[in-house]
Design a protein around this motif. Sequence first.
Motif, PDB file in Angstrom:
ATOM      1  N   ASP A 146       0.818  -1.341  -0.004  1.00  0.00           N
ATOM      2  CA  ASP A 146       0.002  -0.028  -0.041  1.00  0.00           C
ATOM      3  C   ASP A 146       0.782   1.378  -0.116  1.00  0.00           C
ATOM      4  OD1 ASP A 146      -1.853   2.265   0.791  1.00  0.00           O
ATOM      5  OD2 ASP A 146      -1.804   1.564   2.634  1.00  0.00           O
ATOM      6  N   ARG A 147       1.585   1.611   1.095  1.00  0.00           N
ATOM      7  CA  ARG A 147       2.302   2.922   1.210  1.00  0.00           C
ATOM      8  C   ARG A 147       3.824   2.698   0.889  1.00  0.00           C
ATOM      9  NH1 ARG A 147      -1.113   6.188   5.914  1.00  0.00           N
ATOM     10  NH2 ARG A 147      -3.029   5.981   4.811  1.00  0.00           N
ATOM     11  N   ARG A 148       4.385   3.592   0.110  1.00  0.00           N
ATOM     12  CA  ARG A 148       5.765   3.753  -0.280  1.00  0.00           C
ATOM     13  C   ARG A 148       6.519   4.107   0.865  1.00  0.00           C
ATOM     14  NH1 ARG A 148       8.157   3.697  -4.755  1.00  0.00           N
ATOM     15  NH2 ARG A 148       6.373   3.761  -6.094  1.00  0.00           N
ATOM     16  N   ILE A 149       7.746   3.705   1.188  1.00  0.00           N
ATOM     17  CA  ILE A 149       8.416   4.179   2.265  1.00  0.00           C
ATOM     18  C   ILE A 149       9.795   4.805   1.791  1.00  0.00           C
ATOM     19  CG2 ILE A 149       7.757   2.616   4.180  1.00  0.00           C
ATOM     20  CD1 ILE A 149      10.296   0.891   3.704  1.00  0.00           C
ATOM     21  N   ASP A 150      10.513   5.746   2.185  1.00  0.00           N
ATOM     22  CA  ASP A 150      11.722   6.182   1.607  1.00  0.00           C
ATOM     23  C   ASP A 150      13.074   5.481   1.791  1.00  0.00           C
ATOM     24  OD1 ASP A 150      12.376   7.384   4.050  1.00  0.00           O
ATOM     25  OD2 ASP A 150      11.726   9.200   3.469  1.00  0.00           O
ATOM     26  N   SER A 151      13.031   4.291   2.433  1.00  0.00           N
ATOM     27  CA  SER A 151      14.151   3.487   2.791  1.00  0.00           C
ATOM     28  C   SER A 151      14.823   2.852   1.380  1.00  0.00           C
ATOM     29  CB  SER A 151      13.931   2.377   3.743  1.00  0.00           C
ATOM     30  OG  SER A 151      13.526   2.869   5.028  1.00  0.00           O
ATOM     31  N   ASP A 152      16.438   2.464   1.691  1.00  0.00           N
ATOM     32  CA  ASP A 152      16.620   1.908   0.416  1.00  0.00           C
ATOM     33  C   ASP A 152      15.902   0.426   0.112  1.00  0.00           C
ATOM     34  OD1 ASP A 152      19.603   2.153  -0.988  1.00  0.00           O
ATOM     35  OD2 ASP A 152      18.936   0.247  -0.976  1.00  0.00           O
ATOM     36  N   PRO A 153      15.647   0.267  -1.290  1.00  0.00           N
ATOM     37  CA  PRO A 153      14.878  -0.784  -1.754  1.00  0.00           C
ATOM     38  C   PRO A 153      15.887  -2.195  -1.239  1.00  0.00           C
ATOM     39  CG  PRO A 153      14.766   0.552  -3.361  1.00  0.00           C
ATOM     40  CD  PRO A 153      15.802   1.279  -2.154  1.00  0.00           C
ATOM     41  N   SER A 154      16.878  -2.035  -1.158  1.00  0.00           N
ATOM     42  CA  SER A 154      17.649  -3.149  -0.922  1.00  0.00           C
ATOM     43  C   SER A 154      17.431  -3.709   0.776  1.00  0.00           C
ATOM     44  CB  SER A 154      19.263  -3.166  -0.817  1.00  0.00           C
ATOM     45  OG  SER A 154      19.687  -2.325   0.215  1.00  0.00           O
ATOM     46  N   LEU A 155      16.656  -3.161   1.382  1.00  0.00           N
ATOM     47  CA  LEU A 155      16.141  -3.478   2.863  1.00  0.00           C
ATOM     48  C   LEU A 155      14.950  -4.183   2.764  1.00  0.00           C
ATOM     49  CD1 LEU A 155      17.356  -0.244   4.832  1.00  0.00           C
ATOM     50  CD2 LEU A 155      18.398  -2.235   4.945  1.00  0.00           C
ATOM     51  N   TYR A 156      14.208  -4.204   1.459  1.00  0.00           N
ATOM     52  CA  TYR A 156      13.195  -5.127   1.710  1.00  0.00           C
ATOM     53  C   TYR A 156      12.850  -5.826   0.259  1.00  0.00           C
ATOM     54  CZ  TYR A 156      11.372  -0.540  -0.459  1.00  0.00           C
ATOM     55  OH  TYR A 156      11.303   0.469  -1.210  1.00  0.00           O
ATOM     56  N   ALA A 157      11.933  -6.695   0.221  1.00  0.00           N
ATOM     57  CA  ALA A 157      11.932  -7.279  -0.858  1.00  0.00           C
ATOM     58  C   ALA A 157      11.332  -6.909  -1.968  1.00  0.00           C
ATOM     59  CB  ALA A 157      11.145  -8.786  -0.601  1.00  0.00           C
TER      60      ALA A 157
END
Length: 345
Positions: A146-157
């Motif tokens: 649902d909601r985007r976050i601004d962390s680096d995408p390597s930290l989630y699948a």
Amino acid sequence: MTRTRGIRSIAALTIALTVVAACSSGSSSSAPSAAAPTAAPSVAAPSAAAAAKTYKDLTVGFIQTGSEGGWRAANTASFKDEATKLGLTLKFYDAQNKFENQITAFRNFIADKDVDVIILAALEAAGWDQVLQEAKAAGKTVVIQDRRIDSDPSLYATYIGSDFVAEGRNSAIEMCKLLEGSTSKNVVELVGNVGSSPAIDRGKGFREKMADCGITVTKSQTANWSATEGKDVMAAFLKDSKDIQGVFGQNDEMGLGAALALKDAGLKPGTDVKIVTVDATKGAFEAMIAGEINVAVECNPLLAPQVYEAALKAVNGEDLPEWVPSIESIFRQETAADDLPSRQY
Ligand code: AHR
């Protein structure tokens, strides 16, 4: 921006947390070790000898924002119903729209040895780096929904959700059509919770397109996705000035609240003042049929099938795209009566 991150008691968290589909987690292999995490794309695939997990092996910790309206209810139901259908174990946590509750729940799911996957609907776009790193170190797979976050995408699948900027752009394009020929194009905006990705991105998208037809956003204020607050904020706007031709409600609830305030002020919503909202819940369709909302730009909450599929793939070491966007439509007053019977939320 300063944010309070008080830690709520574990007892309160435990009360709010419910295991929805009480299937056995069935997995003989417990959560993967820090040395061999399974979250794609930054991690190694399990060894060839390890049997692939199935849905019945999966335990998911789901962190919901809260229960602020029809859209959220449909999103929650999608995850609960689909978990039962697939036979996976769902530990559901309602954060009651408090960011600090989400952080506490996240850490509890990291500590829960049964949980393979943490699914997050983030109240705010910022502030996730630390717990995501902790999850990675603990070998937990994280899927953002649902909601985007601004962390680096390597930290989630992966992130599965809407293109909120496009929803904002489409809302402005629709408002332009509705205000064609109007000498003044003063639009007020009712904003979701400040700091959330849909609030930021819908506002951005709207502003990108509104200049095309000379719209001015004369007032913009949060009403926290709520109909009650939407009504109050709109009433305050109207007290200041009635020179308003359009309302952009960043969700249906706030637009419906604005319609009530317009009626209280002796104006006809949908006619005297055009209303465009985002979500396209049944409530918006009923208001469109009554002539009180003009356009509803869809935001699809029924994300569970895609999210669970991605979670299983990630646990089994498959690489996933950084973002899987939802497919969405635009609904207008003219066809609302025909569309309503097939709406699922
Ligand atoms: O993140 C999606 C938004 O959250 C919906 O538009 C809103 O209604 C909900 O609360």
